[in-house]
Motif scaffolding. Structure first.
Motif, PDB file in Angstrom:
ATOM      1  N   ARG A   5       0.830  -1.213   0.000  1.00 43.31           N
ATOM      2  CA  ARG A   5       0.000   0.000   0.000  1.00 43.31           C
ATOM      3  C   ARG A   5       0.861   1.259   0.000  1.00 43.31           C
ATOM      4  O   ARG A   5       2.052   1.256   0.331  1.00 43.31           O
ATOM      5  CB  ARG A   5      -0.971  -0.017   1.178  1.00 43.31           C
ATOM      6  N   ALA A   7       0.296   5.070   1.688  1.00 43.69           N
ATOM      7  CA  ALA A   7      -0.607   5.635   2.703  1.00 43.69           C
ATOM      8  C   ALA A   7      -0.233   7.073   3.052  1.00 43.69           C
ATOM      9  O   ALA A   7       0.213   7.363   4.160  1.00 43.69           O
ATOM     10  CB  ALA A   7      -0.569   4.756   3.950  1.00 43.69           C
ATOM     11  N   PRO A   8      -0.402   8.002   2.119  1.00 42.54           N
ATOM     12  CA  PRO A   8       0.003   9.384   2.415  1.00 42.54           C
ATOM     13  C   PRO A   8      -0.950  10.089   3.373  1.00 42.54           C
ATOM     14  O   PRO A   8      -2.124   9.722   3.477  1.00 42.54           O
ATOM     15  CB  PRO A   8      -0.067  10.056   1.034  1.00 42.54           C
ATOM     16  N   SER A   9      -0.424  11.084   4.061  1.00 40.90           N
ATOM     17  CA  SER A   9      -1.253  11.976   4.876  1.00 40.90           C
ATOM     18  C   SER A   9      -1.476  13.224   4.030  1.00 40.90           C
ATOM     19  O   SER A   9      -0.502  13.888   3.662  1.00 40.90           O
ATOM     20  CB  SER A   9      -0.536  12.338   6.169  1.00 40.90           C
ATOM     21  N   GLU A  41      -4.310   8.801   5.114  1.00 39.43           N
ATOM     22  CA  GLU A  41      -4.156   8.861   6.570  1.00 39.43           C
ATOM     23  C   GLU A  41      -4.430  10.299   6.996  1.00 39.43           C
ATOM     24  O   GLU A  41      -3.520  11.101   7.191  1.00 39.43           O
ATOM     25  CB  GLU A  41      -2.765   8.359   6.952  1.00 39.43           C
ATOM     26  N   TYR A 198      -1.549   8.156  14.612  1.00 42.90           N
ATOM     27  CA  TYR A 198      -0.892   7.508  13.469  1.00 42.90           C
ATOM     28  C   TYR A 198      -0.569   6.040  13.790  1.00 42.90           C
ATOM     29  O   TYR A 198      -0.897   5.135  13.021  1.00 42.90           O
ATOM     30  CB  TYR A 198       0.385   8.289  13.094  1.00 42.90           C
ATOM     31  N   VAL A 202      -2.343   3.120  11.640  1.00 43.93           N
ATOM     32  CA  VAL A 202      -1.542   2.469  10.597  1.00 43.93           C
ATOM     33  C   VAL A 202      -1.482   0.952  10.848  1.00 43.93           C
ATOM     34  O   VAL A 202      -1.588   0.152   9.924  1.00 43.93           O
ATOM     35  CB  VAL A 202      -0.137   3.125  10.501  1.00 43.93           C
ATOM     36  N   ARG A 216       7.717   1.745   2.664  1.00 42.31           N
ATOM     37  CA  ARG A 216       7.650   3.164   3.058  1.00 42.31           C
ATOM     38  C   ARG A 216       9.055   3.675   3.328  1.00 42.31           C
ATOM     39  O   ARG A 216      10.033   2.915   3.315  1.00 42.31           O
ATOM     40  CB  ARG A 216       6.754   3.329   4.283  1.00 42.31           C
ATOM     41  N   LEU A 220      10.549   6.086   8.783  1.00 44.00           N
ATOM     42  CA  LEU A 220       9.563   5.428   9.648  1.00 44.00           C
ATOM     43  C   LEU A 220      10.069   4.096  10.206  1.00 44.00           C
ATOM     44  O   LEU A 220       9.371   3.452  10.997  1.00 44.00           O
ATOM     45  CB  LEU A 220       8.249   5.221   8.888  1.00 44.00           C
TER      46      LEU A 220
HETATM   47  N1  GLU Z   1       0.860   8.456   6.562  1.00 44.23           N
HETATM   48  C1  GLU Z   1       2.267   8.345   6.785  1.00 44.23           C
HETATM   49  C2  GLU Z   1       2.977   9.524   6.160  1.00 44.23           C
HETATM   50  O1  GLU Z   1       2.468  10.123   5.223  1.00 44.23           O
HETATM   51  C3  GLU Z   1       2.876   7.092   6.190  1.00 44.23           C
HETATM   52  C4  GLU Z   1       2.418   5.878   6.882  1.00 44.23           C
HETATM   53  C5  GLU Z   1       3.103   4.596   6.482  1.00 44.23           C
HETATM   54  O2  GLU Z   1       3.476   4.427   5.310  1.00 44.23           O
HETATM   55  O3  GLU Z   1       3.235   3.750   7.330  1.00 44.23           O
HETATM   56  O4  GLU Z   1       4.054   9.847   6.603  1.00 44.23           O
END
Ligand code: GLU
Length: 286
Positions: A5, A7-9, A41, A198, A202, A216, A220
């Motif tokens: 996936r 998963a942008p904020s 997100e 978060y 997540v 990602r 992270l």
């Molecule tokens: N939503 C997070 C972000 O934009 C990324 C989350 C993830 O990939 O685990 O930094």
């Protein structure tokens, strides 16, 4: 089947760093005949905006990426996150914290424990000194009943006690990585404004959506140790992880959201083609 996936904020327009993450995840899924999911997100009501969410979808399509199934929009699922929090609360693994940020900073300083930032791992600020962990049940109940603003924090020591055996996560190309999440302290699992964070969202969503490979940015990676703990506490499966190097500009600086020139929007407006963007991404990742 491989399920990955992006998963942008939606706190701004997607930039090259996002595009690189999305492209890597998409390529992995497509090469394996797996699924590529898109998740927004957007639980932070102060920083996320619907126009950025809409723009993200449009920019990804422009880049040539497609995704499988509906987009999961986290702000539409707060009840799911509340249920996770409730399960942790029923097991005594979270507690309400009424401290203000200023009070936490003061206490951390007074305890001579120079505020130890975990910002490189997740921008949660200084490690919480534990003040509200020591409140009596009566005091907690009274302050909650009075409607006092609060977050919910993980009781890290109890959480670690309640998982059996050492924790590891599986990083592609590196193998098993031992987790030592105690250093993050009693992290916030539910914010003052939303019953979520978060970390909680997540891990919940990766489990719910059957994600088998989390692709990602390397920024992270430290937080994966905390995410692994939450997965163990909730009995969720552990996905594999593939953290990638962050893109840098010509001078070796990490691309940041403030670099407007590096947004997909700006590049597109400047006449850059999707294929040229991909060439830039590949160059910037070396
Ligand atoms: N939503 C997070 C972000 O934009 C990324 C989350 C993830 O990939 O685990 O930094």
């Amino acid at each position: 089947m491989l399920v990955t996936r992006f998963a942008p904020s939606p706190t701004g327009y997607l930039h090259l760093g996002h595009a690189w993450s999305a492209l890597l995840a998409w390529r992995r899924a497509r090469a394996a005949g797996g699924r590529f999911l898109l998740r927004l997100e957007d639980i932070d009501p102060l920083r996320c905006r619907p126009e950025y969410a809409a723009a993200a979808l449009e920019d990804l399509r422009w880049l040539g990426l497609d995704w499988d199934g509906p987009v999961r929009v986290q702000s539409e699922h707060l009840a799911d996150y509340r249920a996770v929090l409730e399960s942790l609360r029923a097991r005594g693994l979270v507690y309400p914290c009424f401290c203000t940020r200023a009070a936490i900073a003061r206490e951390a300083a007074a305890a001579a424990a120079a505020p130890h930032s975990v910002a490189d791992g997740g921008a949660d600020g200084p490690v919480y000194p534990g003040t509200c962990r020591h409140l009596s049940e009566d005091e907690r109940a009274a302050r909650l009943a009075a409607g006092e603003a609060h977050v919910w924090r993980l009781d890290m020591a109890r959480a670690l006690d309640s998982v059996a055996g050492p924790l590891f996560f599986e990083e592609e190309g590196e193998g098993r990585i031992a987790c030592a999440p105690a250093r993050f302290g009693d992290v916030v699992l539910a914010r003052k404004d939303v019953p979520a964070s978060y970390h909680l969202c997540v891990t919940h969503d990766d489990a719910l959506q059957g994600v088998t490979l989390v692709t990602r940015g390397a920024d992270l990676k430290p937080l994966t140790e905390l995410h692994r703990l939450l997965q163990a506490l909730m009995g969720w499966p552990a996905p594999r992880y593939a953290h990638h190097r962050l893109l840098t500009d010509a001078s070796g600086r990490r691309l940041a959201k403030r670099d407007h020139a590096a947004t997909l929007r700006a590049l597109r407006a400047g006449g850059v083609s999707p294929a040229e963007v991909v060439v830039r991404l590949e160059a910037g990742s070396k």
